[in-house]
Design a protein around this motif. Structure first.
Motif, PDB file in Angstrom:
ATOM      1  N   ILE A  37       0.833  -1.198   0.000  1.00 40.14           N
ATOM      2  CA  ILE A  37       0.000   0.000   0.000  1.00 40.14           C
ATOM      3  C   ILE A  37       0.873   1.257   0.000  1.00 40.14           C
ATOM      4  CG2 ILE A  37      -1.636   1.348   1.370  1.00 40.14           C
ATOM      5  CD1 ILE A  37      -2.878  -1.307   2.263  1.00 40.14           C
ATOM      6  N   ALA A  38       1.897   1.260   0.852  1.00 37.70           N
ATOM      7  CA  ALA A  38       2.793   2.420   0.909  1.00 37.70           C
ATOM      8  C   ALA A  38       3.491   2.620  -0.431  1.00 37.70           C
ATOM      9  CB  ALA A  38       3.822   2.233   2.017  1.00 37.70           C
ATOM     10  N   ASP A  39       3.929   1.517  -1.039  1.00 42.82           N
ATOM     11  CA  ASP A  39       4.538   1.612  -2.363  1.00 42.82           C
ATOM     12  C   ASP A  39       3.577   2.265  -3.353  1.00 42.82           C
ATOM     13  OD1 ASP A  39       6.714   0.350  -1.304  1.00 42.82           O
ATOM     14  OD2 ASP A  39       6.375  -1.574  -2.298  1.00 42.82           O
ATOM     15  N   SER A  40       2.304   1.828  -3.313  1.00 43.44           N
ATOM     16  CA  SER A  40       1.313   2.351  -4.252  1.00 43.44           C
ATOM     17  C   SER A  40       1.026   3.822  -4.005  1.00 43.44           C
ATOM     18  CB  SER A  40       0.010   1.534  -4.148  1.00 43.44           C
ATOM     19  OG  SER A  40       0.233   0.180  -4.488  1.00 43.44           O
ATOM     20  N   ILE A  41       0.906   4.201  -2.718  1.00 42.99           N
ATOM     21  CA  ILE A  41       0.609   5.596  -2.393  1.00 42.99           C
ATOM     22  C   ILE A  41       1.743   6.509  -2.855  1.00 42.99           C
ATOM     23  CG2 ILE A  41       0.338   7.239  -0.493  1.00 42.99           C
ATOM     24  CD1 ILE A  41      -1.184   5.067   1.029  1.00 42.99           C
ATOM     25  N   VAL A  42       2.973   6.164  -2.492  1.00 40.34           N
ATOM     26  CA  VAL A  42       4.117   7.005  -2.857  1.00 40.34           C
ATOM     27  C   VAL A  42       4.282   7.058  -4.375  1.00 40.34           C
ATOM     28  CG1 VAL A  42       6.614   7.275  -2.665  1.00 40.34           C
ATOM     29  CG2 VAL A  42       5.287   6.589  -0.670  1.00 40.34           C
ATOM     30  N   ALA A  43       4.128   5.888  -5.026  1.00 43.18           N
ATOM     31  CA  ALA A  43       4.260   5.862  -6.483  1.00 43.18           C
ATOM     32  C   ALA A  43       3.168   6.681  -7.150  1.00 43.18           C
ATOM     33  CB  ALA A  43       4.218   4.420  -6.987  1.00 43.18           C
ATOM     34  N   GLY A  44       1.905   6.527  -6.671  1.00 44.68           N
ATOM     35  CA  GLY A  44       0.802   7.266  -7.274  1.00 44.68           C
ATOM     36  C   GLY A  44       0.918   8.759  -7.086  1.00 44.68           C
ATOM     37  N   GLN A  45       1.390   9.181  -5.912  1.00 43.43           N
ATOM     38  CA  GLN A  45       1.463  10.614  -5.615  1.00 43.43           C
ATOM     39  C   GLN A  45       2.699  11.282  -6.216  1.00 43.43           C
ATOM     40  OE1 GLN A  45      -0.861  12.383  -4.313  1.00 43.43           O
ATOM     41  NE2 GLN A  45      -2.213  10.877  -3.363  1.00 43.43           N
ATOM     42  N   ASN A 179       9.656   1.211   6.007  1.00 40.79           N
ATOM     43  CA  ASN A 179       9.303   1.076   4.597  1.00 40.79           C
ATOM     44  C   ASN A 179       8.863   2.412   3.998  1.00 40.79           C
ATOM     45  OD1 ASN A 179       8.754  -0.434   2.173  1.00 40.79           O
ATOM     46  ND2 ASN A 179       6.582  -0.279   2.659  1.00 40.79           N
ATOM     47  N   VAL A 180       8.038   3.141   4.732  1.00 35.60           N
ATOM     48  CA  VAL A 180       7.567   4.444   4.244  1.00 35.60           C
ATOM     49  C   VAL A 180       8.741   5.404   4.065  1.00 35.60           C
ATOM     50  CG1 VAL A 180       6.184   6.465   4.794  1.00 35.60           C
ATOM     51  CG2 VAL A 180       5.282   4.186   5.260  1.00 35.60           C
ATOM     52  N   VAL A 181       9.618   5.455   5.065  1.00 32.64           N
ATOM     53  CA  VAL A 181      10.771   6.345   4.987  1.00 32.64           C
ATOM     54  C   VAL A 181      11.648   5.990   3.783  1.00 32.64           C
ATOM     55  CG1 VAL A 181      12.896   7.060   6.139  1.00 32.64           C
ATOM     56  CG2 VAL A 181      10.781   6.812   7.460  1.00 32.64           C
ATOM     57  N   ILE A 184      10.129   7.031   0.410  1.00 35.79           N
ATOM     58  CA  ILE A 184      10.302   8.454   0.127  1.00 35.79           C
ATOM     59  C   ILE A 184      11.754   8.764  -0.244  1.00 35.79           C
ATOM     60  CG2 ILE A 184      10.193  10.762   1.148  1.00 35.79           C
ATOM     61  CD1 ILE A 184       7.809   9.727   2.827  1.00 35.79           C
ATOM     62  N   VAL A 185      12.685   8.161   0.507  1.00 37.77           N
ATOM     63  CA  VAL A 185      14.107   8.409   0.232  1.00 37.77           C
ATOM     64  C   VAL A 185      14.485   7.909  -1.158  1.00 37.77           C
ATOM     65  CG1 VAL A 185      16.462   7.784   0.891  1.00 37.77           C
ATOM     66  CG2 VAL A 185      14.808   8.447   2.639  1.00 37.77           C
ATOM     67  N   PHE A 186      14.099   6.671  -1.474  1.00 38.77           N
ATOM     68  CA  PHE A 186      14.493   6.071  -2.753  1.00 38.77           C
ATOM     69  C   PHE A 186      13.812   6.729  -3.946  1.00 38.77           C
ATOM     70  CE2 PHE A 186      15.512   1.760  -0.545  1.00 38.77           C
ATOM     71  CZ  PHE A 186      16.720   2.274  -0.120  1.00 38.77           C
ATOM     72  N   ILE A 187      12.543   7.124  -3.785  1.00 38.30           N
ATOM     73  CA  ILE A 187      11.783   7.658  -4.928  1.00 38.30           C
ATOM     74  C   ILE A 187      11.932   9.162  -5.050  1.00 38.30           C
ATOM     75  CG2 ILE A 187       9.457   8.016  -5.840  1.00 38.30           C
ATOM     76  CD1 ILE A 187       8.711   5.277  -4.787  1.00 38.30           C
ATOM     77  N   VAL A 188      11.709   9.876  -3.939  1.00 38.78           N
ATOM     78  CA  VAL A 188      11.696  11.336  -4.003  1.00 38.78           C
ATOM     79  C   VAL A 188      13.116  11.906  -4.080  1.00 38.78           C
ATOM     80  CG1 VAL A 188      10.945  13.454  -2.852  1.00 38.78           C
ATOM     81  CG2 VAL A 188       9.510  11.398  -2.753  1.00 38.78           C
ATOM     82  N   ILE A 189      14.015  11.336  -3.283  1.00 40.95           N
ATOM     83  CA  ILE A 189      15.372  11.896  -3.221  1.00 40.95           C
ATOM     84  C   ILE A 189      16.281  11.293  -4.288  1.00 40.95           C
ATOM     85  CG2 ILE A 189      17.429  12.171  -1.770  1.00 40.95           C
ATOM     86  CD1 ILE A 189      15.579  12.270   0.649  1.00 40.95           C
ATOM     87  N   PHE A 190      16.305   9.934  -4.347  1.00 47.63           N
ATOM     88  CA  PHE A 190      17.241   9.284  -5.273  1.00 47.63           C
ATOM     89  C   PHE A 190      16.634   8.978  -6.645  1.00 47.63           C
ATOM     90  CE2 PHE A 190      19.065   7.984  -1.091  1.00 47.63           C
ATOM     91  CZ  PHE A 190      20.274   8.661  -1.225  1.00 47.63           C
ATOM     92  N   TYR A 199      12.849  -2.262  -3.361  1.00 44.00           N
ATOM     93  CA  TYR A 199      13.967  -2.367  -2.414  1.00 44.00           C
ATOM     94  C   TYR A 199      13.516  -2.000  -1.002  1.00 44.00           C
ATOM     95  CZ  TYR A 199      17.465  -3.051  -6.096  1.00 44.00           C
ATOM     96  OH  TYR A 199      18.210  -3.560  -7.128  1.00 44.00           O
ATOM     97  N   ALA A 200      12.694  -0.980  -0.881  1.00 39.04           N
ATOM     98  CA  ALA A 200      12.198  -0.559   0.432  1.00 39.04           C
ATOM     99  C   ALA A 200      11.393  -1.678   1.087  1.00 39.04           C
ATOM    100  CB  ALA A 200      11.338   0.699   0.286  1.00 39.04           C
TER     101      ALA A 200
END
Length: 463
Positions: A37-45, A179-181, A184-190, A199-200
């Motif tokens: 779910i967290a993967d989907s939320i971060v990816a979707g947003q 996982n949430v952190v 965000i780090v892997f997608i938003v920052i890197f 990976y998360a």
């Protein structure tokens, strides 16, 4: 080890025991789902609808893989709970050791097989060329991390078999936050894209497995294994597999049906994939209560069956059925009236087409939640008593119903027709489960009545 860590469910109020055990189980299930779910939320947003469609649509496939491992561990844990209920701790530890060997072996074999056939499987699910690279990358990393998934499922199942449902919850909360952190780090920052989500997930699951292992080492000496516990016994392997395989197949058969439905949805395009994915994620959160009640009743029944207290088994099933009906009514109202707003977790409110697809799904299936809840109750009750074949048969009925709907509806009618596959499957799964449970309990009552009658008849006197 303090006695408060182990919960004997063979005495006391069944309703209180079940509720006290179920609540941590429910929260644990929510946090376990939270990875995807967290993967989907971060990816979707942060990435977009295509990324949500890619990651979200793998839910059925992930359920197929992780569900098999979870089913195996749950089946193995039934024997652990039964021997714990019988207070034969040496036998219990032997079955724990044999379960560890089997779980590790299955995880290695599955990793090799799914990495080999990853792309052919995804092609069978009708993914477009645009979305295929993201889905392939995501699932490759998930498959590579199956050993840590198997480790957590096995260790958590052993703890629950002894009545400790809280500790696995705490470890999941910690790893879900990590996982949430990491997402965000892997997608938003890197800017790692969907691979960062994968990976998360694997890293977070690995942390939960390590925490479980360390906790058992420090707090559960009753589960500390010795060399003699690992003495290979084909008979023990057979008994474990007789329960584990049907439970694993039950999860996998259900997942195969879901994969078939997902393949049918994929034909309609990315908007429908994203909407169906968001609806499925939200429904899974609501229905974690059903899953938690099921896992709870399996432990409760396993311990009481091991102690020979079948009257308590019947009492536990009765009060659990009532609680499931109450939750079903609440879930129906929430999903019907508020499902639209809950989808905003996954997509921006401006994505009206995606949201409308999710709402359409909710309003097609919500009325069938009482049937869905009853599946978990009767399936896990039978498994807790040691009957694995009929619950697996329920899964086959479920698969047949889903497949039939997809075969005759997908691509020929509107999206609503595909949505009807879930209600059809839930009703069909109960066809073998409820009659067999009633048969087993009637058989026990008849035997128990005969024993009581013989006990009341005085022995003949001889001069």
């Amino acid at each position: 080890m303090s006695s408060s860590k182990i919960h004997d469910m063979t005495s006391g109020s069944p309703a209180k025991l079940i509720i006290r055990f179920m609540i941590p189980m429910c929260l644990g299930n929510i946090f376990q789902q939270f990875y995807n779910i967290a993967d989907s939320i971060v990816a979707g947003q942060f990435i977009g609808v295509r990324a949500l469609a890619a990651i979200g649509s793998t839910g059925a496939l992930m359920f197929f893989v992780t569900g098999w491992l979870n089913g195996l561990s749950s089946g193995f844990a039934i024997l652990v709970s039964q021997w714990f209920g019988a207070k034969q701790y040496d036998r219990m530890r032997h079955y724990v050791a044999m379960s560890v060997c089997l779980a590790a072996g299955f995880a290695v074999l599955m990793t090799a097989a799914f990495l080999t056939f990853n792309e052919p499987i995804l092609k069978l699910m009708n993914y477009s060329d645009d979305i295929m690279p993201d889905v392939t990358s995501y699932m490759t990393i998930i498959y590579a991390g199956l050993i840590v998934t198997a480790a957590y499922n096995a260790l958590a199942a052993f703890l629950r078999a002894l009545g400790d449902s809280r500790s696995p919850l705490y470890f999941l909360i910690i790893s879900a936050g990590i996982n949430v952190v990491l997402d965000i780090v892997f997608i938003v920052i890197f800017r790692m894209g969907v691979e960062g989500c994968a990976y998360a997930t694997v890293i977070a699951q690995g942390i939960s497995a390590v925490l479980c292992f360390v906790y058992i080492l420090k707090k559960f000496p009753i589960l500390h294994l010795k060399r003699e516990d690992f003495r290979i016994s084909l008979q023990s392997f057979g008994r474990l597999l007789a329960l584990g395989i049907p439970m694993g197949l039950q999860f996998s058969i259900t997942a195969i049906g879901t994969i078939i439905v997902q393949g049918a949805v994929n034909v309609y395009g990315e908007v429908y994939m994203a909407g169906f994915s968001a609806a499925g994620k939200l429904q899974n959160i609501i229905c974690t209560v059903f899953t938690a009640f099921g896992a709870t009743i399996a432990t409760y029944v396993g311990q009481n069956r091991g102690a020979g207290k079948m009257d308590r088994v019947r009492q536990g099933v009765h009060c659990t059925q009532l609680m499931l009906l109450v939750w079903s009514a609440f879930a129906m109202a929430v999903m019907y009236f508020f499902g639209k707003y809950m989808t905003w977790l996954f997509v921006d409110p401006s994505e009206t087409e995606v949201i409308n697809v999710a709402v359409l799904y909710f309003r097609t299936v919500f009325w069938c939640y009482p049937f869905l809840g009853s599946i978990f109750l009767y399936r896990n009750t039978l498994q807790g008593m040691g009957y694995g074949l009929v619950p697996m048969l329920g899964g086959i009925f479920e698969l047949a119903a889903r497949s039939a709907i997809v075969l005759f509806v997908a691509g020929r009618t509107s999206f609503v027709g595909v949505c009807l596959a879930d209600p059809a499957a839930w009703i069909a799964a109960l066809i073998p489960l409820v009659p067999y449970y009633l048969y087993i309990m009637h058989k026990w009552q008849k035997k128990h009545a005969g024993e009581q009658l013989r006990a009341r008849v005085p022995a003949p006197k001889f001069s």
